[in-house]
Design a protein around this motif. Sequence first.
Motif, PDB file in Angstrom:
ATOM      1  N   PRO A   9      45.378  37.415  38.065  1.00  0.00           N
ATOM      2  CA  PRO A   9      45.430  38.841  38.417  1.00  0.00           C
ATOM      3  C   PRO A   9      44.335  39.637  37.698  1.00  0.00           C
ATOM      4  O   PRO A   9      44.020  39.382  36.541  1.00  0.00           O
ATOM      5  CB  PRO A   9      46.819  39.264  37.925  1.00  0.00           C
ATOM      6  N   ARG A  10      43.746  40.587  38.425  1.00  0.00           N
ATOM      7  CA  ARG A  10      42.724  41.457  37.861  1.00  0.00           C
ATOM      8  C   ARG A  10      42.957  42.872  38.363  1.00  0.00           C
ATOM      9  O   ARG A  10      43.343  43.089  39.510  1.00  0.00           O
ATOM     10  CB  ARG A  10      41.317  41.016  38.266  1.00  0.00           C
ATOM     11  N   THR A  11      42.719  43.834  37.473  1.00  0.00           N
ATOM     12  CA  THR A  11      42.725  45.237  37.872  1.00  0.00           C
ATOM     13  C   THR A  11      41.285  45.728  37.875  1.00  0.00           C
ATOM     14  O   THR A  11      40.550  45.501  36.920  1.00  0.00           O
ATOM     15  CB  THR A  11      43.566  46.086  36.905  1.00  0.00           C
ATOM     16  N   GLU A  12      40.890  46.376  38.969  1.00  0.00           N
ATOM     17  CA  GLU A  12      39.519  46.849  39.081  1.00  0.00           C
ATOM     18  C   GLU A  12      39.490  48.307  39.512  1.00  0.00           C
ATOM     19  O   GLU A  12      40.353  48.759  40.262  1.00  0.00           O
ATOM     20  CB  GLU A  12      38.730  46.008  40.093  1.00  0.00           C
TER      21      GLU A  12
ATOM     22  N   GLN B  93      46.438  36.126  43.311  1.00  0.00           N
ATOM     23  CA  GLN B  93      46.868  35.083  44.230  1.00  0.00           C
ATOM     24  C   GLN B  93      48.286  34.671  43.848  1.00  0.00           C
ATOM     25  O   GLN B  93      48.720  34.902  42.714  1.00  0.00           O
ATOM     26  CB  GLN B  93      45.933  33.867  44.150  1.00  0.00           C
TER      27      GLN B  93
ATOM     28  N   LYS C 142      44.984  47.294  47.356  1.00  0.00           N
ATOM     29  CA  LYS C 142      44.274  48.502  46.976  1.00  0.00           C
ATOM     30  C   LYS C 142      45.257  49.644  46.809  1.00  0.00           C
ATOM     31  O   LYS C 142      46.138  49.852  47.617  1.00  0.00           O
ATOM     32  CB  LYS C 142      43.238  48.855  48.053  1.00  0.00           C
TER      33      LYS C 142
ATOM     34  N   TYR D 159      42.069  48.700  42.313  1.00  0.00           N
ATOM     35  CA  TYR D 159      42.443  47.484  43.031  1.00  0.00           C
ATOM     36  C   TYR D 159      43.170  46.534  42.088  1.00  0.00           C
ATOM     37  O   TYR D 159      42.814  46.424  40.919  1.00  0.00           O
ATOM     38  CB  TYR D 159      41.206  46.754  43.551  1.00  0.00           C
TER      39      TYR D 159
ATOM     40  N   SER E 238      36.362  45.811  35.611  1.00  0.00           N
ATOM     41  CA  SER E 238      37.153  44.674  36.079  1.00  0.00           C
ATOM     42  C   SER E 238      37.731  43.969  34.862  1.00  0.00           C
ATOM     43  O   SER E 238      36.995  43.528  33.979  1.00  0.00           O
ATOM     44  CB  SER E 238      36.279  43.707  36.887  1.00  0.00           C
TER      45      SER E 238
ATOM     46  N   THR F 236      31.850  48.240  41.732  1.00  0.00           N
ATOM     47  CA  THR F 236      32.905  48.032  40.739  1.00  0.00           C
ATOM     48  C   THR F 236      32.446  48.587  39.405  1.00  0.00           C
ATOM     49  O   THR F 236      31.377  48.237  38.916  1.00  0.00           O
ATOM     50  CB  THR F 236      33.223  46.532  40.593  1.00  0.00           C
TER      51      THR F 236
ATOM     52  N   GLN G  36      43.776  42.577  42.223  1.00  0.00           N
ATOM     53  CA  GLN G  36      43.479  41.338  42.928  1.00  0.00           C
ATOM     54  C   GLN G  36      44.286  40.205  42.308  1.00  0.00           C
ATOM     55  O   GLN G  36      44.361  40.102  41.082  1.00  0.00           O
ATOM     56  CB  GLN G  36      41.982  41.029  42.850  1.00  0.00           C
TER      57      GLN G  36
END
Length: 279
Positions: A69-72, A36, A2, A32, A88, A85, A34
């Motif tokens: 990967p994601r931007t939120e 992995q 975050k 955010y 996203s 949200t 997100q």
Amino acid sequence: MKIKQGRNSLCSCGSGKKYKNCCLVKIPRETYIQFQVKKSVSIDEIGYNFKDNQIMFRSNGKPIPLLNPRTEIGYKRKNKKSRKTTLSISANEYHPSLNPLNFLLEYDYIFAVDTNTKIINIQGKDTNVSVTYISQGLIKKEDDKIITESVDIAANEFHNYKYDPEKVGWKFACKIIANKLNLTSEKKVCLIVDSSLGDLSNFNNKKPILGDWVLPENFTLVYASAESKDTAANMLLKRCDRKSNEILEEIKRKNSNDFLIPANDDDFYTHTRNWILVI
């Protein structure tokens, strides 16, 4: 991960203004990222590119490719523990940006689609009526500002849907867009929607959406909330939402079945009607 926006950083809404002169007065937004990483990889360095608002992760001095990967953008709901949200979007696997609209600029075409549904009494009969509205966003970057325009593409009316009307609208939008653009496989299309946030990654990875229908190869679904004005993507979707509701009110006012076409057996509704847009 975050990240809270700095007062003097460019606002993540894409306006090109500093955060303190733009969205700071709203309920505080948080951006955010997100992602992995593979279990065998450890992150030992995080870098930040202030010019492009990009974050870079390294291991032993080498860039690490991120998984999914994601931007939120979102905010904490008042008097609730949950988070809303508002946007996203998939991010670059090597350098995700805190401004998700930077990723939108990598698409060749950007569209938004929204479907609204009401029970309307037409000719004395209560009917489930859905209207799908599609707009194209013309988005470009000039002097650190995101410049946006919208062009209305199509609107269609569906009666007595058999499945989720939002997804029926997605299928209609993909068909209309593909026919309009005469797409080739190398052209990338972003389709902004406002439902099924938790399932969009699966749909983008070709999980069936309606029956055996899957998202066309060169399309990507991106989530934005029509309830927010946070970014250009939200505003484009908000336009589709408003226009869809306007047509529903017009259907109610006209109270007519003129020009209704019976659906085919394999369609997800019973009747349809095309609306001519006045541009």
